[in-house]
Enzyme design. Structure first.
Site, PDB file in Angstrom:
ATOM      1  N   GLU A 124       0.838  -1.188   0.000  1.00 47.43           N
ATOM      2  CA  GLU A 124       0.000   0.000   0.000  1.00 47.43           C
ATOM      3  C   GLU A 124       0.877   1.243   0.000  1.00 47.43           C
ATOM      4  OE1 GLU A 124      -2.939  -0.043   3.074  1.00 47.43           O
ATOM      5  OE2 GLU A 124      -4.149  -1.569   2.074  1.00 47.43           O
ATOM      6  N   HIS A 241      -9.707   9.966   3.274  1.00 45.45           N
ATOM      7  CA  HIS A 241      -9.388   8.908   2.318  1.00 45.45           C
ATOM      8  C   HIS A 241      -9.629   9.460   0.922  1.00 45.45           C
ATOM      9  CE1 HIS A 241      -9.110   5.117   0.254  1.00 45.45           C
ATOM     10  NE2 HIS A 241      -8.762   4.523   1.384  1.00 45.45           N
ATOM     11  N   HIS A 346     -12.081  10.058   7.019  1.00 46.61           N
ATOM     12  CA  HIS A 346     -11.877   8.617   7.159  1.00 46.61           C
ATOM     13  C   HIS A 346     -11.314   8.206   8.506  1.00 46.61           C
ATOM     14  CE1 HIS A 346     -11.189   4.536   5.791  1.00 46.61           C
ATOM     15  NE2 HIS A 346      -9.887   4.628   6.013  1.00 46.61           N
TER      16      HIS A 346
END
Length: 515
Positions: A124, A241, A346
């Site tokens: 990620e 996010h 988020h």
């Protein structure tokens, strides 16, 4: 202004020992770690139905690959945090993370495996190695919560109480926390006492118009703890996010970061890839950079779309079933069309200050998970470190309390403010998104502060307003850009990183130099 309601209680009874407020990953993992010590867990809904943890698509980051190491994981965490991560805490969660993954496996979490049987680890953004353990691509949160829920329901030492919300902390004459005041679905208030109270209530995304969080996640732990006198850290740092699905739903479905890890491309409405214009790492840039790039494209009228038609294509149903289902429900086939996306609130990197063992600055009160500020995330949380921090600190709190004697509080009381009416809550959410969102400036923050003041005058110190005020005042005081906090009128970072701390009765944030 609405009056405060005061609730009084006698000291905890002999069987009122440990109380966990919240039934997400942090709360349930902690409850299991306390076995066989009796513990009560309260939740606003049946297990798994009101917790952000169940919605987590990414997974849990841990240095499990032979080519990886806790040192490298910690270094990535520090780097992502823009100068505000405590390196000791980063090293602590990185070192203890692999053992916590094994705990979850022993509880039955079916993490993805390679053909050889090893854990399948994904890459990620801002990670230097693949280290994110997943379940069926994007079902990690659901699978982890499913396993924990089953284990908790089978555990004889855990008493579950729902549907109740915590609306205030009880304190005795010495300020020791002695439990909480609960509100049931009919609005009735009642004390629930304990010798040790642990807040595991999640984040604050529900204060913003566009969020990936459950709507009841409105930073209430911060408000209750602040009202009781606890120290709060870095309330201005919210992670947006970058790729929430822009399909008109509240909350917004999430298009997991793993899609970009698999090679999905961000394009504008003309089909042009745009991330390379904003950052050298393009789609794998840190979340705050990607969120601002998408915000910029949308603000310019270009729109933003996540194109995974080539990177994932026909494999969507099997590899990313949650995203696929959400897309199809919105009339979008992600195998054939790009997904409209927009940034959404988020994760709250700020929270109630906690030490190495999860203790707050108030006797009798611990905090764990997103509502805590341990120093692990700084100004910009490294992707998939949230579940990691939750299980590491839950285990540490469990270890600390497992065999300890707890001080008995005296008679206690708590003050409860009325909830903000639904229409005024929505007004607050819209203003928070517009003025304390991805891009901020003094003009917007001052306007927001005035709106919060007006709402407080009309409705009293509602918990949502108190948390929003803490966030707004801290954002206004931080005249720089750092991590998730971006000021268009102060676009550069200050030379010296600093954290923000605030506690009652101080009415505005003050800053200290970061160690």
């Amino acid at each position: 202004m609405a009056d405060m309601t005061r609730i009084k209680s006698a000291p905890p009874a002999d069987d009122e020992d440990i109380l966990i407020v919240g039934a997400g990953l942090a709360g349930l993992f902690l409850a299991l770690k306390l076995a066989p010590r009796p513990v009560t867990v309260i939740a606003p809904a049946p297990l798994g139905e009101a917790a952000s943890s169940a919605w987590a698509q990414g997974g849990l980051a841990a240095a499990l690959d032979p080519l990886d190491s806790p040192e490298t994981h910690a270094a990535d965490t520090v780097s992502a945090g823009a100068g505000l991560v405590d390196p000791v805490i980063a090293r602590l969660i990185a070192e203890e993370g692999p053992a916590r993954v094994l705990d979850l496996i022993s509880l039955g979490v079916p993490f993805d495996r390679t053909p050889e049987g090893a854990l399948a680890l994904s890459l990620e953004a801002a990670h230097s190695h693949p280290r994110v353990a997943r379940v069926a691509g994007d079902l990690a949160g659901k699978a982890i919560m499913g396993a924990l829920t089953a284990a908790v329901q089978d555990a004889g030492h855990i008493k579950l109480k729902w549907p109740y919300r915590a609306v205030s902390l009880l304190q005795d004459a010495n300020g020791r926390v002695a439990g909480i005041v609960t509100r049931d679905p009919k609005g009735r208030l009642a004390p629930l006492t304990a010798r040790q109270t642990i807040l595991c209530t999640g984040g604050s995304g529900g204060l913003f118009r566009v969020t990936t969080n459950p709507p009841q996640s409105r930073g209430e732990a911060l408000a209750m703890a602040y009202q009781a006198g606890a120290l709060i850290a870095d309330p201005e740092f919210v992670q947006f996010h970058p790729t929430a699905m822009d399909v008109g739903l509240d909350p917004a479905p999430l298009a997991t970061e793993a899609l970009r890890g698999e090679g999905a491309i961000l394009r504008n409405g003309s089909g042009e890839p745009f991330m390379a214009r904003y950052h050298e790492k393009a789609e794998l840039a840190p979340r705050d950079e990607v969120a601002r790039a998408i915000h910029s494209e949308i603000s310019a009228g270009n729109g933003a779309f996540l194109d995974a038609t080539v990177a994932v294509g026909k494999d969507f149903p099997a590899h990313f079933p949650t995203v696929f289902a959400a897309c199809m429900a919105a009339g979008i086939d992600p195998r054939l069309k790009a997904i409209p996306v927009a940034p959404a609130a988020h994760y709250h990197m700020g929270g109630v200050v906690a030490d190495f063992w999860g203790r707050s600055t108030l006797d009798g009160l611990s905090v764990c998970g997103e509502c805590a500020s341990t120093g692990a995330h700084g100004a910009n949380r490294l992707a998939s470190n949230s579940l990691l921090e939750a299980v590491v600190f839950a285990a540490r709190i469990g270890e600390r309390l497992q065999g300890s004697g707890l001080t008995q509080p005296g008679p206690s009381e708590g003050s409860v403010a009325a909830d903000l009416p639904a229409d005024e809550l929505m007004s607050l959410r819209v203003s928070m998104a517009e003025n304390c969102g991805v891009v901020r400036n003094a003009e917007g923050l001052k306007r927001l502060a005035g709106e919060i003041e007006d709402l407080e005058a009309a409705n009293g110190p509602a918990r949502a307003l108190l948390t929003a005020r803490l966030m707004t005042e801290a954002a206004l005081a931080r005249e720089e850009s750092r991590g998730g906090h971006f000021r268009s009128d102060f676009p550069e970072s200050a030379a010296t990183p600093r954290r923000t701390f605030v506690s009652k009765p101080v009415s505005r944030a003050y800053s200290e130099a970061a160690e």
